[in-house]
Design a protein around this motif. Structure first.
Motif, PDB file in Angstrom:
ATOM      1  N   ARG A 168       0.811  -1.743   0.461  1.00 42.18           N
ATOM      2  CA  ARG A 168       0.155   0.129  -0.150  1.00 42.18           C
ATOM      3  C   ARG A 168       0.835   1.356  -0.227  1.00 42.18           C
ATOM      4  NH1 ARG A 168      -3.584   0.506   4.564  1.00 42.18           N
ATOM      5  NH2 ARG A 168      -4.779   1.625   3.802  1.00 42.18           N
ATOM      6  N   GLU A 169       0.682   1.907  -1.182  1.00 43.06           N
ATOM      7  CA  GLU A 169       1.447   3.461  -1.540  1.00 43.06           C
ATOM      8  C   GLU A 169       0.358   4.855  -0.360  1.00 43.06           C
ATOM      9  OE1 GLU A 169       4.900   4.705  -3.647  1.00 43.06           O
ATOM     10  OE2 GLU A 169       3.682   3.330  -4.811  1.00 43.06           O
ATOM     11  N   ARG A 170       0.642   5.552   0.134  1.00 48.03           N
ATOM     12  CA  ARG A 170       0.336   6.877  -0.200  1.00 48.03           C
ATOM     13  C   ARG A 170       0.223   7.836  -2.069  1.00 48.03           C
ATOM     14  NH1 ARG A 170      -1.888   9.319   4.456  1.00 48.03           N
ATOM     15  NH2 ARG A 170      -2.105  11.456   3.346  1.00 48.03           N
ATOM     16  N   MET A 171      -1.001   8.150  -2.066  1.00 47.84           N
ATOM     17  CA  MET A 171      -1.509   9.041  -3.146  1.00 47.84           C
ATOM     18  C   MET A 171      -2.400  10.001  -2.993  1.00 47.84           C
ATOM     19  SD  MET A 171       0.709   6.526  -5.167  1.00 47.84           S
ATOM     20  CE  MET A 171       0.334   6.616  -7.057  1.00 47.84           C
ATOM     21  N   TYR A 172      -1.445  10.873  -4.541  1.00 49.70           N
ATOM     22  CA  TYR A 172      -2.331  12.108  -4.912  1.00 49.70           C
ATOM     23  C   TYR A 172      -4.096  11.760  -5.368  1.00 49.70           C
ATOM     24  CZ  TYR A 172       1.434  14.962  -3.217  1.00 49.70           C
ATOM     25  OH  TYR A 172       2.894  15.134  -2.993  1.00 49.70           O
ATOM     26  N   VAL A 173      -4.799  11.731  -4.528  1.00 46.87           N
ATOM     27  CA  VAL A 173      -6.429  11.708  -5.589  1.00 46.87           C
ATOM     28  C   VAL A 173      -6.788  11.936  -6.565  1.00 46.87           C
ATOM     29  CG1 VAL A 173      -9.113  11.993  -5.360  1.00 46.87           C
ATOM     30  CG2 VAL A 173      -7.442  11.523  -3.077  1.00 46.87           C
ATOM     31  N   GLN A 174      -5.884  11.507  -8.258  1.00 49.40           N
ATOM     32  CA  GLN A 174      -6.588  12.109  -9.259  1.00 49.40           C
ATOM     33  C   GLN A 174      -7.407  13.105  -9.615  1.00 49.40           C
ATOM     34  OE1 GLN A 174      -3.316  11.535 -10.845  1.00 49.40           O
ATOM     35  NE2 GLN A 174      -4.341  13.050 -12.072  1.00 49.40           N
ATOM     36  N   GLU A 175      -8.936  12.768  -8.634  1.00 43.91           N
ATOM     37  CA  GLU A 175     -10.091  13.690  -9.807  1.00 43.91           C
ATOM     38  C   GLU A 175      -9.956  14.989  -9.067  1.00 43.91           C
ATOM     39  OE1 GLU A 175     -11.312   9.476  -9.262  1.00 43.91           O
ATOM     40  OE2 GLU A 175     -10.178  10.257  -7.882  1.00 43.91           O
ATOM     41  N   ILE A 176      -8.717  15.132  -7.812  1.00 45.63           N
ATOM     42  CA  ILE A 176      -8.953  16.467  -6.846  1.00 45.63           C
ATOM     43  C   ILE A 176      -7.440  17.145  -7.532  1.00 45.63           C
ATOM     44  CG2 ILE A 176      -8.418  17.281  -4.657  1.00 45.63           C
ATOM     45  CD1 ILE A 176      -9.579  15.270  -3.419  1.00 45.63           C
ATOM     46  N   VAL A 177      -6.364  16.483  -8.004  1.00 46.70           N
ATOM     47  CA  VAL A 177      -5.647  17.257  -8.730  1.00 46.70           C
ATOM     48  C   VAL A 177      -6.215  17.782 -10.023  1.00 46.70           C
ATOM     49  CG1 VAL A 177      -3.619  16.216  -9.861  1.00 46.70           C
ATOM     50  CG2 VAL A 177      -4.135  15.910  -7.765  1.00 46.70           C
ATOM     51  N   ASP A 178      -6.646  16.400 -10.790  1.00 46.60           N
ATOM     52  CA  ASP A 178      -6.941  17.367 -11.679  1.00 46.60           C
ATOM     53  C   ASP A 178      -8.145  18.339 -12.330  1.00 46.60           C
ATOM     54  OD1 ASP A 178      -5.503  15.044 -12.934  1.00 46.60           O
ATOM     55  OD2 ASP A 178      -7.555  14.044 -13.765  1.00 46.60           O
ATOM     56  N   VAL A 179      -8.775  18.479 -10.672  1.00 43.77           N
ATOM     57  CA  VAL A 179      -9.841  19.569 -10.692  1.00 43.77           C
ATOM     58  C   VAL A 179      -9.374  20.814 -10.804  1.00 43.77           C
ATOM     59  CG1 VAL A 179     -11.803  20.405  -9.486  1.00 43.77           C
ATOM     60  CG2 VAL A 179     -12.012  18.170 -10.605  1.00 43.77           C
ATOM     61  N   LEU A 180      -8.105  20.861  -9.678  1.00 47.91           N
ATOM     62  CA  LEU A 180      -7.552  22.037  -9.051  1.00 47.91           C
ATOM     63  C   LEU A 180      -6.542  22.653 -10.621  1.00 47.91           C
ATOM     64  CD1 LEU A 180      -6.040  20.997  -5.711  1.00 47.91           C
ATOM     65  CD2 LEU A 180      -8.712  22.420  -6.303  1.00 47.91           C
ATOM     66  N   TYR A 181      -5.926  21.330 -11.388  1.00 48.69           N
ATOM     67  CA  TYR A 181      -4.851  21.713 -12.065  1.00 48.69           C
ATOM     68  C   TYR A 181      -5.403  23.144 -13.123  1.00 48.69           C
ATOM     69  CZ  TYR A 181      -1.921  21.799 -15.947  1.00 48.69           C
ATOM     70  OH  TYR A 181      -1.018  22.098 -17.136  1.00 48.69           O
ATOM     71  N   LEU A 182      -6.473  22.463 -14.072  1.00 50.47           N
ATOM     72  CA  LEU A 182      -7.429  22.605 -14.755  1.00 50.47           C
ATOM     73  C   LEU A 182      -8.422  24.037 -14.234  1.00 50.47           C
ATOM     74  CD1 LEU A 182      -9.226  19.350 -16.482  1.00 50.47           C
ATOM     75  CD2 LEU A 182      -7.032  21.039 -17.087  1.00 50.47           C
ATOM     76  N   ALA A 183      -8.954  24.281 -12.990  1.00 49.00           N
ATOM     77  CA  ALA A 183      -9.511  25.116 -12.247  1.00 49.00           C
ATOM     78  C   ALA A 183      -8.473  26.679 -12.964  1.00 49.00           C
ATOM     79  CB  ALA A 183      -9.841  24.853 -11.342  1.00 49.00           C
ATOM     80  N   LEU A 184      -7.068  25.994 -12.263  1.00 50.92           N
ATOM     81  CA  LEU A 184      -5.588  27.163 -12.425  1.00 50.92           C
ATOM     82  C   LEU A 184      -5.382  27.619 -13.417  1.00 50.92           C
ATOM     83  CD1 LEU A 184      -3.994  25.939  -9.674  1.00 50.92           C
ATOM     84  CD2 LEU A 184      -4.875  27.510  -9.383  1.00 50.92           C
ATOM     85  N   ARG A 185      -5.860  26.700 -14.433  1.00 50.59           N
ATOM     86  CA  ARG A 185      -5.530  26.348 -16.031  1.00 50.59           C
ATOM     87  C   ARG A 185      -6.759  28.357 -16.480  1.00 50.59           C
ATOM     88  NH1 ARG A 185      -1.884  24.982 -14.541  1.00 50.59           N
ATOM     89  NH2 ARG A 185      -1.677  27.209 -14.989  1.00 50.59           N
ATOM     90  N   LYS A 186      -7.721  27.085 -16.148  1.00 48.83           N
ATOM     91  CA  LYS A 186      -8.852  28.375 -16.508  1.00 48.83           C
ATOM     92  C   LYS A 186      -8.979  29.647 -16.204  1.00 48.83           C
ATOM     93  CE  LYS A 186     -14.071  29.123 -17.476  1.00 48.83           C
ATOM     94  NZ  LYS A 186     -14.908  28.531 -17.098  1.00 48.83           N
ATOM     95  N   LEU A 187      -8.148  30.203 -14.742  1.00 48.89           N
ATOM     96  CA  LEU A 187      -8.434  31.402 -14.547  1.00 48.89           C
ATOM     97  C   LEU A 187      -7.405  31.798 -15.080  1.00 48.89           C
ATOM     98  CD1 LEU A 187      -8.985  30.644 -10.998  1.00 48.89           C
ATOM     99  CD2 LEU A 187     -10.229  31.095 -12.728  1.00 48.89           C
ATOM    100  N   GLU A 188      -5.728  30.835 -15.469  1.00 46.19           N
ATOM    101  CA  GLU A 188      -4.828  31.560 -15.927  1.00 46.19           C
ATOM    102  C   GLU A 188      -4.344  32.325 -17.302  1.00 46.19           C
ATOM    103  OE1 GLU A 188      -1.191  29.464 -18.070  1.00 46.19           O
ATOM    104  OE2 GLU A 188      -1.069  29.694 -16.151  1.00 46.19           O
ATOM    105  N   ASN A 189      -6.339  31.625 -18.181  1.00 43.08           N
ATOM    106  CA  ASN A 189      -6.195  31.885 -19.197  1.00 43.08           C
ATOM    107  C   ASN A 189      -7.520  33.320 -19.584  1.00 43.08           C
ATOM    108  OD1 ASN A 189      -5.572  29.747 -20.198  1.00 43.08           O
ATOM    109  ND2 ASN A 189      -6.850  28.207 -20.565  1.00 43.08           N
ATOM    110  N   VAL A 190      -8.416  33.796 -18.547  1.00 43.44           N
ATOM    111  CA  VAL A 190      -8.416  35.063 -18.667  1.00 43.44           C
ATOM    112  C   VAL A 190      -8.246  35.857 -18.024  1.00 43.44           C
ATOM    113  CG1 VAL A 190     -10.818  35.941 -17.814  1.00 43.44           C
ATOM    114  CG2 VAL A 190     -10.931  33.461 -18.412  1.00 43.44           C
TER     115      VAL A 190
END
Length: 479
Positions: free
Chosen positions: A206-228
Motif C-alpha cells: 500500500r502506498e500513499r497517492m494523491y487523489v487523481q480527481e482532485i488533482v485534475d480539478v484543481l489543475y484545470l481550474a488554475l489553467r482556466k483562471l490563467e487563460n482569463v
C-alpha cells in the motif's frame, strides 16, 4: 429573461419603473412584459436565512460577519404598487449581496456597483493578489466577469490555506514484480510463475497517492483562471502549480470527475476538509455553474449564488488602514459585550477599531457600503445611532469615530468632519463622515490617488492624538 440591478438599490423607492417602460428597460417584447408583470404582481422578498435560500450558495470573505439578532438582511425584493388614477409602478430593491439569482425562469444579476476597477482593487488588497488584466473586460457579459473575478480570488485564497498540509492523499494497493520484497509476497503468483525461482517476486503493498480527481480539478481550474486573468492570478501558488502539473493525468474533467472529487472520502478527513470549499469554487470556475440561465427550469425554487459585498468592503478598509497606520492596531468586528448579567444582554460589533499601540486610545469606525452623495438622506438614522452607541462605550479612550462610505462625490471637509462628538463642543472627540471617492470607469491610478486622499484625512485624526500626547509630555517635563 434577464434583470440587472446594482446592490443597495432603490432603498427609498426613489426609482419606480412605470408600466409603460417595462419593455424598454428590460428589452423584452409584449409577451415578455406580461411575464414580468406576473413576477412583480405578488411581493417576492428574499432575506438572509429565508427558506428560498436553501438552493442559493452564499459566499463569505475570510471571516463570518456578526449581525444583531433582529437585523434583517435584505437580498432582493420585487413588487408593484397601484396608485389611484395612475398606472401601476414596479419596484426592485436590493441589499448588500451581489451575485446571480434565478427565479421563475428569470436571471437576476445583482452587480457590485462602481464598476470593475473598485471590485478588483478591493479583492487585490484583501487577498494580496494583484491583478490588473484588461482581458476580463473583453468578454461580453460584464456582470459575469465580475462574479468570475470574485470566485477566482476566493478559490486562490481558500486553496492557499487548504494546501498548507499538502494535497489530499489516500492509500492505494499496488503490485510490483522485482528483485526486492516490498510489502507482502503474492504466494499464489509465486507458485504459478516462480518455481523454479528466477530471482524475481511479485509483492503487494500500500502506498500513499494523491487523489487523481482532485488533482485534475484543481489543475484545470488554475489553467482556466490563467487563460482569463493571466499568470498573476496564481502568483502565490507557483510551487503548487508545478506539483499539480506533474501529477495531472492529462484528461479533461467531466461533471462526473468533479462530483467524485467533491464527494471523495479524503476531504472528510479534518486534515483536508479545507478542500471542500476549494472544490465548490473550482466547480463554478470549470462549469460556469449558475452563470447561464436554463430556460427549462422555470418552476423550481430560487437558485444561484451570492457574495457579501459589504463584508468585502469592511475587509478592504481594514487592510488599507493597517498598511498605512503601523503605530495602530486595526481590528475588524470587535465584540463588545454589554449587560452580560442581565436577561437583555447583547453584543455589539463595530466594523473597525483602531487602537494606538502605546497609549491605547481608540478610533471607532463603521463601514457602510451605501450610496453617499453628501446629502442628509444618505445617512440612515440607524447607522448614525449605531456608531454613537459604539462611541459611548469607549468613553474617555475615544479620540474619534465615524462612518466610512464609498463616496460618489468628493468630500467637503468642513461639512463632513466635526471637532466634537454630537457637535455640542462639550468634548474633544472628533466625528467624521468620510471614505474613498469612487466612480464608474475610474482608472486604477485615480482610485489609488483617492485612497491616498482618504488616508491623509484619517492621518489628521491620528496626528491630532500624537500632537496632543507630545504637548502633555512637554507640560509634564516643564512642571
Amino acid at each position: 429573461m434577464r434583470i440587472s440591478v446594482p446592490v443597495n438599490h432603490n432603498f427609498y423607492e426613489e426609482a419606480p419603473i412605470p408600466e409603460a417602460d417595462l419593455g424598454n428597460i428590460f428589452n423584452v417584447k409584449r409577451s415578455g412584459v406580461k411575464y414580468l408583470q406576473q413576477i412583480f404582481s405578488s411581493v417576492y422578498e428574499l432575506k438572509l436565512g429565508a427558506e428560498q435560500l436553501k438552493q442559493v450558495k452564499v459566499f463569505n470573505f475570510k471571516r463570518n460577519r456578526f449581525f444583531e439578532q433582529d437585523e434583517e438582511r435584505l437580498i432582493l425584493k420585487l413588487y408593484s404598487k397601484e396608485k389611484e388614477g395612475k398606472e401601476k409602478e414596479y419596484f426592485i430593491q436590493t441589499g448588500l449581496y451581489a451575485g446571480v439569482l434565478f427565479h421563475k425562469g428569470c436571471k437576476i444579476n445583482i452587480t457590485t456597483k462602481y464598476g470593475d476597477t473598485f471590485l478588483k482593487r478591493m479583492l487585490n488588497l484583501v487577498n494580496d493578489i494583484y491583478v490588473d488584466n484588461e482581458q476580463i473586460n473583453a468578454k461580453k457579459d460584464e456582470t459575469e466577469n465580475q462574479f468570475l473575478f470574485i470566485i477566482a480570488h476566493l478559490f486562490i485564497q481558500s486553496l492557499e490555506k487548504a494546501v498548507v498540509l499538502g494535497l489530499p492523499q489516500q492509500y492505494q494497493k499496488h503490485q510490483e514484480r522485482s528483485h526486492k520484497v516490498r510489502g507482502s509476497i503474492d504466494f499464489n503468483d509465486y507458485l504459478k510463475r516462480d518455481i523454479p525461482f528466477q530471482g524475481k517476486l511479485t509483492t503487494t503493498f500500500r502506498e500513499r497517492m494523491y487523489v487523481q480527481e482532485i488533482v485534475d480539478v484543481l489543475y484545470l481550474a488554475l489553467r482556466k483562471l490563467e487563460n482569463v486573468f493571466g499568470k498573476e492570478i496564481h502568483s502565490r501558488l507557483l510551487g503548487l502549480n508545478q506539483q499539480l502539473k506533474q501529477q495531472y493525468s492529462g484528461r479533461f474533467v467531466s461533471y462526473e470527475t468533479i462530483r467524485k472529487a467533491k464527494t471523495h472520502q479524503t476531504i472528510y478527513n479534518p486534515m483536508y476538509r479545507g478542500f471542500k470549499k476549494v472544490l465548490e469554487y473550482a466547480e463554478i470556475i470549470l462549469l460556469n455553474k449558475d452563470l447561464m440561465l436554463n430556460n427549462e427550469r422555470q418552476d423550481i425554487a430560487t437558485t444561484g449564488y451570492l457574495f457579501d459585498i459589504a463584508e468585502l468592503y469592511e475587509l478592504y478598509l481594514e487592510k488599507l488602514l493597517n498598511r498605512n497606520f503601523p503605530e495602530w492596531f486595526v481590528s475588524g468586528q470587535v465584540e463588545i459585550p454589554i449587560y452580560q448579567k442581565q436577561f437583555y444582554r447583547r453584543s455589539m460589533f463595530p466594523d473597525l477599531i483602531m487602537t494606538h499601540k502605546t497609549s491605547g486610545k481608540i478610533i471607532a469606525l463603521d463601514a457602510k457600503f451605501k450610496k453617499m452623495e453628501m446629502q442628509s438622506k444618505d445617512i440612515d438614522r440607524a447607522d448614525l445611532h449605531q456608531i454613537h452607541s459604539y462611541s459611548g462605550y469607549y468613553q474617555d479612550d475615544l479620540i474619534a469615530s465615524g462612518l466610512i462610505y464609498p463616496l460618489s462625490k468628493k468630500i467637503d471637509f468642513e461639512y463632513s468632519h466635526t471637532e466634537t462628538l454630537y457637535g455640542d463642543n462639550n468634548n474633544e472627540v472628533h466625528f467624521v463622515v468620510d471614505g474613498v471617492f469612487v466612480f464608474e470607469n475610474q482608472t486604477m491610478g485615480e482610485l489609488i490617488e483617492n485612497e491616498n486622499e482618504f488616508i491623509k484625512r484619517i492621518s489628521h485624526l491620528t496626528n491630532r492624538h500624537v500632537n496632543h500626547n507630545l504637548q502633555q509630555q512637554f507640560c509634564v517635563r516643564r512642571g
